[in-house]
Design a protein around this motif. Structure first.
Motif, mmCIF file in Angstrom:
data_model
loop_
_atom_site.group_PDB
_atom_site.id
_atom_site.type_symbol
_atom_site.label_atom_id
_atom_site.label_comp_id
_atom_site.label_asym_id
_atom_site.label_seq_id
_atom_site.Cartn_x
_atom_site.Cartn_y
_atom_site.Cartn_z
ATOM 1 N N GLU A 1 -7.954 2.533 -3.071
ATOM 2 C CA GLU A 1 -8.712 2.353 -1.706
ATOM 3 C C GLU A 1 -9.563 3.633 -1.449
ATOM 4 O OE1 GLU A 1 -6.234 1.412 1.398
ATOM 5 O OE2 GLU A 1 -5.221 -0.360 0.317
ATOM 6 N N LYS A 16 -11.343 -3.627 3.412
ATOM 7 C CA LYS A 16 -10.319 -3.797 4.322
ATOM 8 C C LYS A 16 -10.820 -3.377 5.532
ATOM 9 C CE LYS A 16 -6.180 -2.260 3.241
ATOM 10 N NZ LYS A 16 -4.901 -1.285 2.761
ATOM 11 N N GLU A 58 0.855 -1.250 0.133
ATOM 12 C CA GLU A 58 -0.028 0.067 -0.071
ATOM 13 C C GLU A 58 1.015 1.159 -0.029
ATOM 14 O OE1 GLU A 58 -2.856 0.357 3.200
ATOM 15 O OE2 GLU A 58 -3.517 2.417 2.211
ATOM 16 N N ASN A 90 -4.278 4.927 -2.003
ATOM 17 C CA ASN A 90 -5.575 5.549 -1.424
ATOM 18 C C ASN A 90 -5.930 6.919 -2.378
ATOM 19 O OD1 ASN A 90 -5.533 4.446 1.492
ATOM 20 N ND2 ASN A 90 -3.433 4.634 1.139
ATOM 21 N N ASP A 103 -11.860 1.031 2.331
ATOM 22 C CA ASP A 103 -10.740 1.281 3.679
ATOM 23 C C ASP A 103 -11.709 1.514 4.764
ATOM 24 O OD1 ASP A 103 -8.116 1.357 4.410
ATOM 25 O OD2 ASP A 103 -7.717 3.285 3.459
#
Ligand code: C2E
Ligand code: MG
Ligand code: MG
Length: 574
Positions: A443, A494, A353, A411, A473
């Protein structure tokens, strides 16, 4: 109607040696009228006769400089809404209760329009000490351009000079209270400007009712009014008390007016303390800040200026400026860290990530919890977001040279979704790099903002149409919405680290994670657990059958080169 306390000067025309006869005084007065813009008058209290300077006749419907029935004429010239207060103020003089006054009210002009005037009057007593004449000076306020024509309040231009005077006169304690009408724009838009104006005039009326002699009220433009109070008070926070009094009065006025549409007011105040050597001109800035805070705190409330909050605010602005400079300097100071994501089935690190870091020249490395909200507030997240996507995709490609199936998670913020052409940017970069879309996962943190009526959900559905992988997320915090799952816009969930943190101790968290994983799997979604920190955590969660794991147990986020050295192609034996 504002009433000001004037210096007390006792006048007397009779008795003193060499005194003038009334006729002489009238002659002098009429001559003086030619030397000034103000209107001067003398009114005989016993006969109600009055002499007024000729300059008043042009604009106001007096028939001659000599008026035989002043009371009647004033009933015609005074604005009906101000008449009662005028009668009261005059009767206080006639009854000898006051020796002078200074009031502001409206005169109706020959053209039918109301004009605000300030009328200063002194009483002249006869030999027995009874009120005999009223000697007055009337200033047309609008002319001096310091008066707001709608509300009759002073305009902001006057405040500067009043504040400067405050300093010069050596007032020890003073404060400013700024009042704003909440959602005034909506009031105007919904009910029309006329209604909005009426609300403004009503609120100003309420403020005038609540202030004391000597307090000055200003209209600051728009829906904001300001009160300058210059006196010593023992109370802890007199500005708060004044705000509360005004609010009660406004509520009563709304009730009395039978309005169906309620509105509220917010207040902000700042105190001036000469002993602290503060510049009174700063007061206004501070008051505005306090009012802004009151609005931020949900409106219909009052906030007193707080230095610490102000400093934090300034520091945030300062940080925002530094961020902007970093962006302008080709993203200098920004860096991506990478945290390994473990593929459970393969027991391998097959992805990472990308997590943003920012190093400030002075403050050093800052956590995204501090600066990402600032990037979002300022809109800088849009260019920075593009940089993140490009940088992460390029890095992922490099790692694919060694680990062909390597995947990257990026993200994205709701601001990017709502306010930029995120999808076309992504498409463009992938084309440029010839990047295989199955190797990237975007995400999105679940939040109410995704459903704010904008087109966020539409953008996310387009991700699905373009076969771009999307993950939710921090699932389970705040807005957990099963609708997301139902709409199947997502490929990965997640689960937030707060559930994993207690999983070995909390039966509840354990069951939530277990059930949720089963639900997600039955809908063909993949599941990642964040925040696996210990061996025990790992043992516990492995039984729940997650697809991916992430956490300090495996690795913290690290810089690019460290990742290459330490984690690329790494396998585990669990
Ligand atoms: P996130 O996307 O949920 O990222 C995971 C966060 O959890 C990271 O914090 C990571 O360092 C931390 N973490 C990972 N494993 C563990 C663990 O075992 N224990 C604990 N206590 N923490 C762990 P970080 O890097 O501080 O990022 C915080 C948040 O900032 C991210 O949460 C994400 O929402 C946001 N963020 C970070 N980078 C970006 C970015 O490039 N773009 C956007 N829009 N947001 C980002
Ligand atoms: Mg994340
Ligand atoms: Mg997270």
């Amino acid at each position: 109607m504002g009433v000001f306390v004037e210096q007390e000067v006792q006048g007397s025309m009779a008795g003193a040696e060499g005194s003038l006869e009334l006729e002489d005084v009238e002659q002098v007065l009429l001559l003086m009228g030619e030397c000034t813009d103000d209107f001067l008058f003398i009114r005989d209290i016993q006969t109600d006769e009055c002499t007024i300077t000729a300059n008043a006749l042009k604009k106001f419907p007096f028939e001659s400089t000599h008026i035989s029935n002043a009371g009647e004429i004033m009933a015609k010239i005074c604005h009906p809404q101000d008449y009662e207060a005028l009668v009261q103020a005059v009767s206080n003089l006639v009854e000898g209760e006051e020796k002078s006054h200074c009031i502001e009210y409206r005169w109706m002009g020959r053209d039918g329009n109301p004009y605000w005037v300030r009328c200063r009057v002194k009483v002249i007593f006869d030999a027995e000490g009874r009120p005999r004449y009223m000697l007055g000076c009337v200033t047309e306020l609008g002319r001096k351009n310091v008066i707001d024509s709608l509300t009759g309040l002073y305009r902001e231009v006057k405040l500067g000079s009043d504040l400067a005077l405050l300093h010069a006169k050596g007032n020890n304690i003073a404060f400013l209270l700024q009042i704003g009408i909440d959602n005034f724009r909506e009031i105007n838009e919904k009910y029309g400007k006329k209604f909005g104006d009426q609300v403004l005039v009503d609120v100003c009326g309420c403020i005038r009712q609540c202030v004391s002699d000597g307090d000055i009220v200003y209209r600051m433009g728009g829906d904001e009014m300001l009160v300058l109070v210059r006196r010593m008070e023992e109370k802890e926070d007199p500005a708060r008390e004044l705000y509360q009094k005004i609010r009660r009065t406004v509520d009563k006025a709304i009730f009395a007016g039978g309005y169906q549409h309620f509105y509220t007011i917010s207040g902000g105040s700042a105190y001036y303390d000469r002993e602290e050597g503060e510049n009174p001109l700063k007061l206004l800035e501070r008051t505005e800040f306090a009012l802004h805070q009151a609005k931020e705190k949900g409106k219909n409330t009052y906030v007193r200026f707080d230095k610490k909050e102000y400093e934090d605010f300034v520091a945030r602005l300062d940080l925002q400026e530094r961020l902007r400079q970093s962006v302008d300097a080709n993203y200098m100071g920004f860096e991506l860290y990478y945290q390994p994501i473990v593929n459970v089935k393969e027991k391998r690190i097959l992805g990472a990530e990308a997590l943003l870091r920012w190093r400030d020249n002075v403050l050093g490395m800052l956590s995204p919890g501090v600066f990402i909200p600032l990037l979002e507030e300022s809109g800088l997240i849009i260019p920075v977001g593009r940089w993140i996507i490009r940088t992460a995709l390029m890095q992922c490609q490099k790692w694919q040279e060694k680990e062909p199936d390597f995947r990257i998670n990026i993200n994205i913020s709701t601001i990017q979704i709502r306010k930029s052409n995120l999808l076309s940017d992504i498409e463009k970069y992938m084309e440029e790099l010839n990047f295989d879309r199955k190797n990237v996962m975007f995400e999105v943190t679940e939040s109410g903002e995704l459903e704010d009526g904008g087109n966020s959900a539409g953008v996310l559905q387009n991700f699905q149409k373009k076969r771009l992988n999307l993950g939710i997320d921090d699932f389970g915090t705040g807005y957990s919405n099963l609708k997301y799952i139902k709409d199947m816009m997502f490929d990965l969930v997640k689960i937030d680290q707060s559930f994993i943190r207690n999983i070995t101790e909390s039966q509840y968290d354990y069951l939530v994670v277990k059930q949720f994983t089963e639900l997600a799997h039955s809908l063909n979604l993949m599941v990642c657990y964040e925040g696996v920190e210990t061996e025990e955590d790992l043992r516990c969660v492995l039984g729940l059958n997650p697809d991916y794991l992430q956490g300090f147990y495996f690795a913290r986020p690290v810089a690019r080169d460290d990742f290459t050295k330490l984690y690329l192609c790494r396998t585990f034996d669990f």
